[in-house]
Design an enzyme around this catalytic site. Structure first.
Site, PDB file in Angstrom:
ATOM      1  N   ASP A  81       0.869  -1.184   0.000  1.00  7.19           N
ATOM      2  CA  ASP A  81       0.000   0.000   0.000  1.00  7.19           C
ATOM      3  C   ASP A  81       0.905   1.232   0.000  1.00  7.19           C
ATOM      4  O   ASP A  81       1.571   1.517   0.989  1.00  7.19           O
ATOM      5  CB  ASP A  81      -0.879  -0.034   1.258  1.00  7.19           C
ATOM      6  N   GLU A 110     -11.292   0.811  -0.712  1.00  9.01           N
ATOM      7  CA  GLU A 110     -10.411  -0.290  -0.341  1.00  9.01           C
ATOM      8  C   GLU A 110     -11.172  -1.282   0.521  1.00  9.01           C
ATOM      9  O   GLU A 110     -12.055  -0.914   1.298  1.00  9.01           O
ATOM     10  CB  GLU A 110      -9.173   0.205   0.406  1.00  9.01           C
TER      11      GLU A 110
END
Length: 398
Positions: A171, A284
């Site tokens: 990420d 997400e």
């Protein structure tokens, strides 16, 4: 650095197991380079596009009551007024695509997490032409392993090595002018995790497909949960339902503000606040084979200055000095201890603790599920344009 921890009271979700199904939207292929990138990447992305026009992300039409926007000349004219802004954020998205392509090739069992993180970060700096607070890295590279869902990046001296049996969430973010691109994927080598990873990818795509102008945030969460819980995965002879981690969420994104106020849940029962035209969102999702509820644990590496922090008197001279360094180098963007090491800061832990204690800086320790469980994550940044929804970070990979 893109997820939000929410209280248990808000983190309820259905437990019914459903049959596996796939509902991923078809991705529009992202435009190619005007010039070819080197391998490993070394040419700044803006130098690859002599026209300075960067690839448009995946375009998705709005649904139902908002379908009229697709052909509205008024909305298209509105978009033309913002084309320079869209083009700039597309540059940041293209940097992300090219950096993660190299990361996917570079990541192999036996690499240390420091090597992987620094490879990604150095490539971002090179490809985006990092320039102080004007453009560069948006937040530290998350490379959380297995039951660790988020907010882990190695501190100096961390010798953790990537293993064949690991599930690693990568990420990382880029930004230009504070407009943040937030995007994540899950790396794994062992095929026994394929279904877990597929479930979370499918859930993220469902969240993107559901999102839109005037859509309630709770409706996105319900759709995500339904999709993710339709999967189950067999690992080493045991079958696990894939469950959304109920206290992790997506979020709206503002200038120099990774969490801009709106939370996008991944289970049903969230708030009824609506998405609005012109907003950026990080969509997400996190899936788990464990409790599907995370808590803080392990040594902290992620920090970020509180966006709303006012003036707080500081008595410790080292804290004052460190705050000046943070303001100059990171502003309200997230940073980690390796970044302080890189710019030459030493013996800063007491000063950093003082800044956290008085509320000027927030600490973000790793977020972990039950030991022995496995977690996965996928994430895209979307822009709710007046006439359509643009998945800025869509690529050929995911």
């Amino acid at each position: 650095m893109s997820e939000t921890l929410v209280p248990e009271a808000q983190a309820t979700g259905a437990k019914k197991k459903k049959k596996k199904r796939k509902r991923r939207p078809v991705a529009q292929k992202v435009g190619g380079n005007a010039k070819e990138q080197t391998s490993p990447p070394s040419i700044p992305v803006e130098d690859l596009f002599p026209s300075k026009i960067y690839p448009v992300g995946e375009i998705q039409e709005y649904r139902d009551d908002n379908l009229w926007r697709t052909t509205s000349e008024e909305k298209r004219a509105n978009e033309r007024m913002h084309e320079d802004e869209y083009n700039t954020v597309r540059l940041a998205a293209e940097v992300h695509r090219q950096v993660r392509k190299d990361a996917q090739e570079f990541m192999q069992p036996g690499r240390t997490m420091v090597e992987i993180s620094e490879r990604i970060e150095n490539n971002v700096r090179q490809l985006i032409k990092a320039n102080g607070l004007d453009q560069g890295i948006a937040f530290p590279t998350g490379c959380s392993l297995n039951h660790v869902a988020a907010h882990y990046t190695p501190n100096a001296g961390d010798q953790t090595v990537l293993q064949y049996d690991d599930v690693c969430k990568i990420d990382f973010g880029t930004h230009i002018g504070g407009q943040i691109i937030d995007c994540a994927f899950t790396w794994h080598k062992n095929p026994k995790y394929d279904t877990l990873v597929e479930a979370v990818k499918d859930a993220t795509n469902t969240g993107i497909a559901t999102a839109g102008i005037d859509v309630r945030l709770c409706d996105v969460g319900e759709a995500v949960q339904e999709t993710m819980e339709s999967y189950e995965v067999e690992i080493d002879g045991t079958t696990y339902p894939v469950k959304p981690i109920r206290n992790l969420n997506g979020h709206s994104i503002g200038k120099y503000q990774i969490h801009a106020g709106k939370t996008v849940p991944i289970v049903k029962g969230g708030e009824a606040t609506k998405m609005e035209e012109g907003e950026f969102f990080a969509i997400e999702t996190f899936g788990s084979t464990g409790r599907a509820y995370v808590h803080e644990d392990m040594e902290c590496s992620h920090y970020m200055k509180n966006f709303n922090a006012g003036h707080v008197p500081l008595r410790m001279a080292r804290a004052k000095q460190l705050l000046n360094t943070i303001d100059k180098n990171f502003g309200t963007l997230a940073f980690c201890r390796r970044y302080l090491d890189r710019i030459g800061e030493q013996r800063y832990l007491m000063g950093l603790k003082n800044l956290v204690d008085v509320g000027i800086v927030d600490a973000y320790p790793p977020l972990v599920d039950s030991k022995g469980s496995y977690t996965a994550q996928f994430e895209h940044t979307i822009l709710l344009r007046p006439s359509c929804k643009e998945v800025l970070t869509r690529g050929d990979d995911y």
